[in-house]
Scaffold this motif. Structure first.
Motif, PDB file in Angstrom:
ATOM      1  N   THR A 171       0.852  -1.181   0.000  1.00  0.00           N
ATOM      2  CA  THR A 171       0.000   0.000   0.000  1.00  0.00           C
ATOM      3  C   THR A 171       0.891   1.236   0.000  1.00  0.00           C
ATOM      4  OG1 THR A 171      -0.100   0.117   2.422  1.00  0.00           O
ATOM      5  CG2 THR A 171      -1.783  -1.222   1.308  1.00  0.00           C
ATOM      6  N   LYS A 172       0.278   2.403  -0.178  1.00  0.00           N
ATOM      7  CA  LYS A 172       1.071   3.633  -0.239  1.00  0.00           C
ATOM      8  C   LYS A 172       1.848   3.867   1.052  1.00  0.00           C
ATOM      9  CE  LYS A 172      -2.688   6.689   1.262  1.00  0.00           C
ATOM     10  NZ  LYS A 172      -3.545   7.841   0.890  1.00  0.00           N
ATOM     11  N   GLU A 173       1.307   3.380   2.193  1.00  0.00           N
ATOM     12  CA  GLU A 173       1.978   3.595   3.477  1.00  0.00           C
ATOM     13  C   GLU A 173       3.291   2.836   3.581  1.00  0.00           C
ATOM     14  OE1 GLU A 173      -2.338   4.409   3.924  1.00  0.00           O
ATOM     15  OE2 GLU A 173      -1.193   2.689   3.175  1.00  0.00           O
ATOM     16  N   GLU A 231       0.564  10.629  -4.293  1.00  0.00           N
ATOM     17  CA  GLU A 231       1.578   9.930  -3.482  1.00  0.00           C
ATOM     18  C   GLU A 231       2.594   9.227  -4.379  1.00  0.00           C
ATOM     19  OE1 GLU A 231      -1.629   9.837  -3.004  1.00  0.00           O
ATOM     20  OE2 GLU A 231      -2.097  10.242  -0.899  1.00  0.00           O
TER      21      GLU A 231
END
Length: 514
Positions: free
Chosen positions: A169-171, A194
């Motif tokens: 995920t982007k995190e 992002e």
């Protein structure tokens, strides 16, 4: 303790019995004694004995109270010992659980999750069959199952070793990217900004312009020279120490972006950050440096403005006008020595693509507007004002080469990129092919005429970029290298795949000087 108490009580009983005997003896004596003095003596003796007995009784009470307190204290100590043991057991259990969790996390990436058998890949699945892949434990596993169907994958933090592909995920994409060798599937909707921020300083990762269903696809080219080049470009473009303020150009789109690629080659050759004279709203920003950064650098070391005086000792440089001619006349072959064996085509392709990577808004427009269907053959037919620079080639010549591709590869989808509406109409003569092209007006008069007719440069540029990035998705291309656009198709295709494109030019060989 009980034995001592029993002995004490026995002593008290004996003393009480003795006292009673004494009292009886006194009473007996009183009966024989007749004088007051004798009687007073007996009473005194009795009183002393009574006081002694009272004292002994009080001592017994105190002793009983002390013994009770001792018993209470012993019970309390036993309770404390029990609680202490329970606490120790809990701590040991907690430590064991923590160790177990830590061990599970560390080894999770090596644990296969068998969702079903046999493993297979569906058309919408971003994980190729038999790919060495890891799904981050923060990712949505149900989404992967929905896209891929029955599949066997590894789940964990994806950082225990290098994987060819990671789903994240982007995190977590920044930390996972260092352990991923080829592809990253980043789950999420509307995460384009992002991704832009991520790849702006990590250009080794390329965002797929078409994306996927609920995910973005990033690819990395595992090529030693390519990775070294991207790393050096990222270093320079975000260092903000000394600058080349240039790349001034007001021509057609192909010429403009070739000028940008040339300016980037100059800035790298002279160890500077390229700060473009014009910012492009459709591309990932070329630098994170600001005008204030450049102003400070120019204040400390005023920029050189004479191309003839620009050399390796120059700290800052600023173009005062249209600078393509200045760079061309300098006639400096700006390719770094360590990349010369890769060739000039490779060199300029990588630099030009670095300068024109579509940002999230442009990627979204491409996804919404592109008519391309793969696998395909892309054809670029440049007519209109091109007749002033080179001989125009009839569409039938392009289709002769397209038919050779069809026979050789079985591909019959054609993505057609042209400014001539007559070419679009003539596609009906080729029933062996299925043509795809952008829905747009084609005046066949050149971009200047379209601008004068009221079409804005912003509209023309967006339409052109959708067309260009649709064409480069095709595995085979037919162009004219006399056209900036034809060369651009070859260069962007080269950069995206990092392999020389399967492309036919109907006139010139590829060239770019310097």
């Amino acid at each position: 303790m009980e034995l001592l108490v029993q002995k004490y009580l026995k002593t008290v009983e004996d003393q009480l019995a003795h006292a009673k005997d004494t009292q009886q003896d006194i009473i007996s004596k009183v009966g024989h004694l007749g004088t007051a003095e004798q009687l007073q003596q007996v009473l005194g003796t009795q009183q002393a004995l009574l006081e002694k007995l009272e004292s002994m009784a009080q001592g017994e009470a105190l002793q009983q109270d002390s013994l009770k307190k001792v018993d209470d204290l012993s019970a309390h100590l036993e309770e404390i010992k029990s609680l202490t043991q329970l606490n120790a057991d809990a701590l040991a259990s907690s430590a064991a659980i923590s160790a177990s969790i830590e061990k599970s996390v560390q080894s999770a990436a090596n644990r296969p999750i068998h969702l079903n058998e046999p493993a297979k890949t569906t058309p919408n699945c971003p994980i190729p069959a038999d790919m060495d892949a890891c799904v981050h434990h923060g990712a949505n596993m149900a989404h992967i199952v929905e896209l891929c169907g029955p599949i066997t994958v590894l789940v964990g933090d994806c950082r225990d070793r290098i994987y060819k592909l990671a789903v994240t995920t982007k995190e977590f994409m920044a930390e996972v990217s260092d352990y991923t060798a080829e592809m990253m599937v980043v789950q999420g909707i509307d995460i384009g900004r992002e991704l832009d921020s991520f790849v702006q300083t990590r250009s080794r990762w390329m965002v797929d312009t078409m994306g996927g269903n609920g995910f973005e696809l990033l690819t990395l080219i595992a090529d030693k020279e390519r990775l070294a080049l991207q790393k050096d470009l990222d270093r320079l473009q975000h260092r903000c120490a000394n600058f080349f303020n240039g790349a001034n150009h007001w021509g057609g789109f192909g010429a403009r972006w070739h000028n940008m690629g040339l300016a980037l080659a100059f800035s790298q050759y002279y160890n500077m950050t390229l700060y473009p004279a014009q910012k492009n709203p459709n591309f990932i920003p070329l630098t994170s440096c600001t005008e204030a950064d450049m102003a400070r650098a120019f204040s400390a070391d005023p920029p050189q403005t004479d191309f003839g005086a620009w050399d390796t000792t120059t700290i800052n440089f600023k173009s005062l006008g249209w600078d393509l001619i200045g760079m061309v006349n300098k006639n400096t072959m700006t390719i770094r020595p360590e990349y010369e064996h890769k060739g000039h085509f490779w060199w300029r392709s990588m630099l030009t693509y670095y300068a024109m990577r579509p940002n999230h808004a442009m990627r979204q427009l491409i996804r919404e507007s592109s008519a391309v269907t793969t696998p395909c053959i892309s054809i670029h037919v440049r007519h209109s004002d091109k007749k002033e620079e080179a001989a125009l080639i009839d569409f039938s010549k392009y289709m002769e080469h397209a038919d050779r591709y069809r026979v050789k590869t079985g591909v019959s989808n054609v993505y057609l990129m042209t400014d001539d509406d007559q070419v679009i109409r003539s596609t009906q003569d080729y029933s062996n092919f299925k043509f795809h092209y952008a829905d747009m007006a084609r005046s066949n008069n050149g971009w200047q005429a379209d601008r004068d007719a009221g079409v804005t440069m912003e509209q023309m540029e967006e339409t052109f970029l959708v067309d260009l990035f649709s064409a480069v998705r095709c595995q085979h291309s037919i162009v004219t290298y006399s056209s900036n656009v034809g060369r651009l198709i070859g260069e962007v295709a080269y950069a995206i795949r990092n392999t020389e494109p399967d492309i036919v030019s109907l006139d010139n060989e590829w060239m770019m000087n310097p």
